[in-house]
Scaffold this active site. Structure first.
Site, mmCIF file in Angstrom:
data_model
loop_
_atom_site.group_PDB
_atom_site.id
_atom_site.type_symbol
_atom_site.label_atom_id
_atom_site.label_comp_id
_atom_site.label_asym_id
_atom_site.label_seq_id
_atom_site.Cartn_x
_atom_site.Cartn_y
_atom_site.Cartn_z
ATOM 1 C CD GLU A 50 -2.912 -1.164 2.325
ATOM 2 O OE1 GLU A 50 -4.040 -1.649 2.165
ATOM 3 O OE2 GLU A 50 -2.553 -0.676 3.417
ATOM 4 C CD GLU A 97 -3.999 -6.024 2.560
ATOM 5 O OE1 GLU A 97 -4.872 -5.413 3.223
ATOM 6 O OE2 GLU A 97 -2.792 -5.792 2.647
#
Length: 480
Positions: free
Chosen positions: A174, A377
């Site tokens: 991320e 995810e």
């Protein structure tokens, strides 16, 4: 048509939230080891010095460091094709980057990768998942340009050691959380002078400058490492990853459409353009002038970014939000700063649930980059109940995953998106990043542990475990 043959079904965890084993060759540990516990209402707190008697979830976590054989058997029981995990930087270089890598740490991961492959599971390794060593954080973390070489040495060590065992890699977890104004401590390892709450980044000009300097250094480190991986083994696939920040216009007013577009550019494409195209977004200069940021891109840095583009683009997807002129409630969850969507339901933790947004987002990314994508995810954080007979019924989790997989399938079969795989988050219960809780559970395997770390850590399968096994066995065809 269906998901392609060889589609990578699996699940994902992170070392700092799942692995534990601080006492095993990690010495002072990482920044995440200095983050204390919280609860549903209180963010986790970073403390530069450990407080005696205080609970730090990552120190023992779910004890994968000692239970990895059992856990891998459970993953194999669902038919996993891939397991996304991260390597703990301080398990490889426990005390400094000037030393030789720890043979004990390297052998630890060799055993895990070997066990995964024995069960037909391919590892997907995130090199840096919010896990900056404290000895580097003390020198400024990613705001220090020296971190580029330190990370490159670490990544090169991993590629040289594990290239025959690990086919898929992600450079940073991320990476765009820094551009979003979060993650100064977790992602960049920039330590404040006093204890502070996570996810409350300073917004003055100096803080913004440090944040974007840190992000620029991560871009360069990622690009250098991608090129090195290909030099070591051309068969390796190295991806970039962002936290999906899917943003819709709050209304059909043209100004709202422009605000949503601007948000997508700043919070998504600013980072993905660099990783996928090897160049900064065209509006970067205007954004930096607006924020008072000074940054010069040298010819050498431009070359590094061009030569180090990723092989695939991965992302986490939990929710969407809106942008608009009107005042409105903020869509809380996964570090979002968008406005809430009145058409969506929310989870028990206030995260908006938007399966169709996943299809929309896949189309947005694929239309822009035309490279393989991977959802690494996705999942529902919920409170599970263990029944008297030991069973755990979680139809809410099954329903959440079913809807998202169905929309993912439409993106592949109807829209032509090149999707490599899907790894649901927290396939075995782990510590929640944002609050330090165990009560907020994502897994299809239950871990007997409470928010203070008490419990046997016994593993127990949920109803979703059997459902996901059926999904994988049918390559996504049987979602009932």
């Amino acid at each position: 048509m269906s998901f392609p043959e060889g589609f990578l079904w699996g699940g994902a965890t992170a070392a700092s939230q799942f692995e534990g084993g601080l006492d095993c060759s990690r010495t002072q540990g990482s920044v995440m080891d200095h983050v204390g516990s919280g609860d549903k209402a209180t963010p986790r707190v970073f403390e530069p010095d450990w407080v005696p008697g205080h609970y730090y979830p990552s120190h023992e976590s779910c004890d994968f460091a000692r239970r990895w054989q059992e856990d891998i058997r459970l993953l194999a029981g669902m038919g996993f094709k891939v397991y996304r995990m991260s390597v703990s930087w301080t398990r490889i270089f426990p005390e400094s980057m000037d030393s030789q890598p720890s043979r004990q740490g390297l052998d630890f991961y060799h055993r895990i990768f070997r066990e995964l492959r024995n069960h037909g599971i391919q590892p997907l390794v995130t090199i840096s998942h919010y896990d900056v060593p404290m000895y580097l954080a003390a020198r400024g973390g990613w705001a220090n340009p020296d971190m580029i070489a330190q990370y490159h040495k670490y990544a090169t060590t991993l590629f040289e050691e594990f290239h025959s065992e690990v086919p898929y890699w992600i450079t940073f977890n991320e990476i765009n959380v820094l551009s979003n104004g979060y993650g100064d401590i977790l992602s960049a390892g920039m330590i404040p002078r006093t204890a502070c709450m996570l996810f409350q980044a300073d917004d003055d000009q100096a803080a913004r400058q440090r944040r974007y300097d840190a992000l620029h250094h991560q871009f360069l480190a990622s690009a250098l490492s991608v090129k090195t991986a290909h030099d070591i083994d051309p068969a390796l696939k190295v991806g970039g990853m962002i936290a999906a920040d899917a943003v819709y216009p709050l209304t059909c007013h043209p100004e709202d459409a422009l605000l949503a577009q601007e948000s997508m550019n700043r919070r998504n494409y600013f980072c993905t353009d660099v990783m996928c195209r090897g160049e900064y977004h065209p509006k970067t200069g205007a954004w930096f002038r607006e924020m008072g940021i000074e940054q010069t891109l040298s010819e050498e840095e431009s070359r590094i970014l061009r030569e180090g583009t990723v092989d695939f683009l991965a992302f986490s997807y939990y929710m969407s939000g809106c942008a608009g002129r009107q005042e409105g409630e903020t869509a809380t969850g996964n570090m979002s700063a968008a406005k809430a969507n009145p058409y969506l339901k929310t989870s028990d933790w206030g995260w908006q649930i938007d399966p169709r947004g996943l299809r929309w987002y896949l189309n947005e990314l694929y239309g822009r980059y035309r490279m393989p994508l991977m959802v690494v995810e996705n999942g529902l954080g919920a409170a599970d109940t263990v029944e008297k007979d030991g069973s755990i019924h979680d139809p809410y989790r099954i329903d959440y995953m079913r809807q998202h997989i169905a929309e993912m399938k439409k993106a592949v079969t109807d829209d032509g998106v090149d999707l490599m795989g899907y790894t649901c988050w927290g396939c075995i219960d782990l510590v929640s990043l944002s609050t330090g809780e165990m009560a907020k559970r994502y897994g299809m395997v239950y871990v007997d542990m409470d928010n203070e770390g008490n419990g046997s850590k016994e593993r127990r399968v949920k109803d979703s475990y059997h459902w996901y096994r059926k999904v994988i066995a049918s390559n996504g065809e049987d979602l009932d």
